[in-house]
Design an enzyme around this catalytic site. Structure first.
Site, short mmCIF file in Angstrom:
data_model
loop_
_atom_site.label_atom_id
_atom_site.label_comp_id
_atom_site.label_asym_id
_atom_site.label_seq_id
_atom_site.Cartn_x
_atom_site.Cartn_y
_atom_site.Cartn_z
N ASN A 39 0.81 -1.22 0.00
CA ASN A 39 0.00 0.00 0.00
C ASN A 39 0.84 1.28 0.00
O ASN A 39 0.32 2.38 0.02
CB ASN A 39 -0.96 0.01 1.20
CG ASN A 39 -0.23 0.15 2.53
OD1 ASN A 39 0.98 -0.05 2.61
ND2 ASN A 39 -0.96 0.47 3.58
N LYS A 41 3.82 4.03 -1.44
CA LYS A 41 4.11 4.75 -2.67
C LYS A 41 5.42 4.25 -3.28
O LYS A 41 6.31 3.85 -2.57
CB LYS A 41 4.23 6.23 -2.29
CG LYS A 41 4.36 7.18 -3.41
CD LYS A 41 4.37 8.59 -2.85
CE LYS A 41 5.08 9.54 -3.77
NZ LYS A 41 4.95 9.22 -5.16
N THR A 45 7.20 3.90 -9.80
CA THR A 45 8.48 4.60 -9.92
C THR A 45 9.65 3.61 -9.92
O THR A 45 10.60 3.75 -10.70
CB THR A 45 8.64 5.62 -8.78
OG1 THR A 45 7.55 6.55 -8.84
CG2 THR A 45 9.94 6.37 -8.87
N ARG A 53 17.15 1.58 -16.50
CA ARG A 53 18.37 0.77 -16.45
C ARG A 53 18.49 -0.11 -17.69
O ARG A 53 19.55 -0.16 -18.33
CB ARG A 53 18.35 -0.09 -15.19
CG ARG A 53 19.53 -1.03 -15.06
CD ARG A 53 19.45 -1.82 -13.78
NE ARG A 53 19.70 -0.95 -12.64
CZ ARG A 53 19.34 -1.23 -11.39
NH1 ARG A 53 18.69 -2.36 -11.12
NH2 ARG A 53 19.62 -0.40 -10.42
N PHE A 94 -8.61 6.21 -13.73
CA PHE A 94 -8.93 5.38 -12.58
C PHE A 94 -10.35 4.82 -12.70
O PHE A 94 -11.26 5.49 -13.16
CB PHE A 94 -8.80 6.19 -11.29
CG PHE A 94 -7.37 6.58 -10.99
CD1 PHE A 94 -6.46 5.64 -10.53
CD2 PHE A 94 -6.94 7.88 -11.16
CE1 PHE A 94 -5.15 5.98 -10.26
CE2 PHE A 94 -5.63 8.24 -10.88
CZ PHE A 94 -4.74 7.29 -10.43
N TRP A 96 -12.54 4.28 -10.50
CA TRP A 96 -13.58 4.99 -9.75
C TRP A 96 -14.04 6.25 -10.46
O TRP A 96 -15.04 6.84 -10.11
CB TRP A 96 -13.10 5.32 -8.33
CG TRP A 96 -11.84 6.13 -8.25
CD1 TRP A 96 -11.72 7.47 -8.30
CD2 TRP A 96 -10.52 5.61 -8.09
NE1 TRP A 96 -10.41 7.84 -8.19
CE2 TRP A 96 -9.64 6.71 -8.05
CE3 TRP A 96 -9.99 4.32 -7.96
CZ2 TRP A 96 -8.26 6.58 -7.89
CZ3 TRP A 96 -8.62 4.18 -7.82
CH2 TRP A 96 -7.78 5.30 -7.78
N GLU A 131 0.24 -1.61 -12.69
CA GLU A 131 -1.10 -1.62 -12.08
C GLU A 131 -1.95 -2.80 -12.55
O GLU A 131 -3.18 -2.77 -12.46
CB GLU A 131 -1.85 -0.31 -12.34
CG GLU A 131 -1.08 0.95 -11.98
CD GLU A 131 -0.96 1.19 -10.48
OE1 GLU A 131 -1.34 0.31 -9.68
OE2 GLU A 131 -0.48 2.28 -10.11
#
Length: 199
Positions: A39, A41, A45, A53, A94, A96, A131
Site C-alpha cells: 500500500n 508509494k 516509480t 536501467r 482510474f 472509480w 497496475e
C-alpha cells in the site's frame, strides 16, 4: 581504537566471505518475474527505474499501463523518444472515475492484447505490467490468462508487475517480491500530488 579497527576488519571479512559464497552459488541465468506491491508509494516509480536501467544498456522494453494512463507520467515523457521503448496505455483513467465495468473490461482486454504480444516477443528484454494487479482484483483479466502468458514468455525476458493487493498465486510464481509499506503519506494530510515528484 586499534581493537575496534581489528574487530571491524574481522566483521567485514566475515561478511565478504558470506557475500562471495552467495554470489558463487547464484549460477542460473534467466529472466525474472518481479512483483512490486503493497500500500506504499513508489511501485510504479521503481518499475520505471528498472526500465531506465534496461534502456541504458540498449535493451528493448515494453510498458503496459493499466489504470493510470490518462495521468501525466514524467518518466514516460522523458523516455518516450527512446527507440527501444514501447508503451501501451489503457487510457481510461482510474476505475472509480469511469464507473463503467463493461467499458473498463473492454479497455483492459484491448491493452492486454498489446501485453500478450510483448510477452511473446523474444526481442523484448523487459516487460512492465503497471497496475495489473487491479485488473485481476476487479475481474477484468482472468488470472489463468496471465499465468499462461507468463509461463510461455521467452526465457530471457523479465516481467515486472506492479500494484496493490497482488494475487496470492502471482506472488507464489514470482522470483522477487517487494512490498512497499506506507508509514506516512502526505496526501492523507491534505497535500496535493506534486508534478515531477509524485508523477
Amino acid at each position: 581504537m586499534t581493537d575496534r579497527n581489528a574487530r571491524h576488519q574481522q566483521s567485514m571479512q566475515k561478511l565478504k566471505t558470506h557475500v562471495d559464497g552467495r554470489v558463487a552459488a547464484a549460477t542460473e541465468q534467466r529472466g525474472l518475474l518481479m512483483v512490486f506491491t503493497g500500500n506504499g508509494k513508489g511501485k510504479t516509480t521503481a518499475a520505471w527505474g528498472t526500465v531506465t536501467r534496461a534502456l541504458g544498456y540498449g535493451y528493448r522494453v515494453g510498458v503496459v499501463q493499466f489504470i493510470k494512463g490518462l495521468w501525466e507520467c514524467g518518466e514516460r515523457e522523458r523516455l518516450a523518444e527512446d527507440a527501444n521503448l514501447e508503451v501501451a496505455v489503457m487510457a481510461t483513467g482510474f476505475t472509480w472515475e469511469t464507473q463503467n465495468r463493461d467499458s473498463d473490461i473492454a479497455a483492459c482486454q484491448n491493452v492486454w492484447r498489446e501485453a500478450e504480444r510483448m510477452l511473446a516477443d523474444p526481442g523484448v528484454y523487459l516487460v512492465v505490467l503497471d497496475e495489473l494487479t487491479y485488473m485481476l482484483k476487479f475481474g477484468y483479466l482472468d488470472f489463468a490468462t496471465l499465468e499462461q502468458a507468463l509461463a510461455k514468455r521467452p526465457a530471457e525476458q523479465t516481467v515486472i508487475v506492479t500494484g496493490r493487493n497482488a494475487h496470492r498465486d502471482l506472488l507464489a510464481m514470482a522470483d522477487t517480491v517487494t512490498e512497499m509499506q506506507e508509514i506516512r503519506h502526505a496526501f492523507n494530510d491534505g497535500l496535493q500530488a506534486r508534478r515531477g515528484i509524485d508523477y
